[in-house]
Design a protein around this motif. Structure first.
Motif, PDB file in Angstrom:
ATOM      1  N   HIS A 145       2.957  43.559  39.814  1.00 22.43           N
ATOM      2  CA  HIS A 145       1.412  43.286  38.908  1.00 22.43           C
ATOM      3  C   HIS A 145       0.505  41.843  39.962  1.00 22.43           C
ATOM      4  CE1 HIS A 145       2.618  44.689  35.174  1.00 22.43           C
ATOM      5  NE2 HIS A 145       4.243  44.087  34.689  1.00 22.43           N
ATOM      6  N   ASN A 146       1.743  41.001  41.055  1.00 20.01           N
ATOM      7  CA  ASN A 146       1.238  41.498  42.054  1.00 20.01           C
ATOM      8  C   ASN A 146       0.775  41.656  43.324  1.00 20.01           C
ATOM      9  OD1 ASN A 146       0.357  38.372  40.773  1.00 20.01           O
ATOM     10  ND2 ASN A 146       2.908  38.364  41.200  1.00 20.01           N
ATOM     11  N   ASN A 147       0.241  41.928  43.872  1.00 27.92           N
ATOM     12  CA  ASN A 147      -0.231  43.206  44.802  1.00 27.92           C
ATOM     13  C   ASN A 147       0.342  42.266  46.591  1.00 27.92           C
ATOM     14  OD1 ASN A 147      -0.803  43.636  47.498  1.00 27.92           O
ATOM     15  ND2 ASN A 147      -3.339  44.253  47.317  1.00 27.92           N
ATOM     16  N   ALA A 153      -0.826  46.818  41.855  1.00 26.17           N
ATOM     17  CA  ALA A 153      -1.594  45.231  41.356  1.00 26.17           C
ATOM     18  C   ALA A 153      -2.669  46.516  41.230  1.00 26.17           C
ATOM     19  CB  ALA A 153      -1.811  44.096  41.885  1.00 26.17           C
TER      20      ALA A 153
END
Length: 168
Positions: A73-75, A51
């Motif tokens: 797409h997300n940490n 991310a």
């Protein structure tokens, strides 16, 4: 959602290196340069972009041939993010998986051969760790064992390699 950039690798015993990145463009370039300069044999290099928001991923992909990229797409934070790279390495047939940080660099010219030799000399070995020297020139971890849960151990946080057999 994960995105994979697919590459073809044809190697008898695939040795994968998983590098985690969350921004830190200059650090990850130094780490990747060091890994690519270790020329003892072919490596499957997997960059896990966790991310990042700096917009530098296209520059990284253009700089390196045969770089496998996993985009989170997300940490996912440390362990979960590395797991996405490990899963990718296993799905591509990796026999050995090295965990590298974005600040891992100055690999010796035969580092991966030395690690492979340890695994091949004793098939009961599941993990090989290395002494890591930090930017200050001092040991960041490794070296002397210490007591942990009543047992002498030396627990790595980077610079270690896991065999595929450990996951089986």
């Amino acid at each position: 959602m994960l995105i994979f950039y697919k590459k073809k690798y044809v190697t008898k015993d695939i040795f994968a290196v998983v590098v985690l990145r969350h921004n830190n463009f200059d650090k990850v370039i130094k780490a990747l340069d060091s890994i690519y300069n270790e020329r003892s044999h072919d490596l499957l290099i997997i960059l896990v972009d966790n991310a990042s928001t700096d917009g530098k991923l296209p520059d990284i992909k253009n700089k390196y041939n045969n770089l496998e990229v996993v985009i989170n797409h997300n940490n996912l934070l440390y362990s979960s993010a590395y797991n996405t790279g490990i899963e990718r390495a296993l799905s591509m047939g990796a026999k050995f998986i090295n965990i590298a940080h974005d600040d891992s660099y100055d690999y010796s010219s035969n580092y991966f051969d030395v690690v492979r030799d340890v695994f091949e000399s004793d098939h009961s070995v599941a993990l090989v760790g290395s002494k890591c020297i930090g930017p200050s020139g001092k040991v960041a971890w490794g070296g002397e064992n210490h007591k942990k849960l009543g047992v002498d151990m030396n627990t790595p946080t980077c610079g270690y390699t896991i065999s595929r057999a450990a996951f089986n």
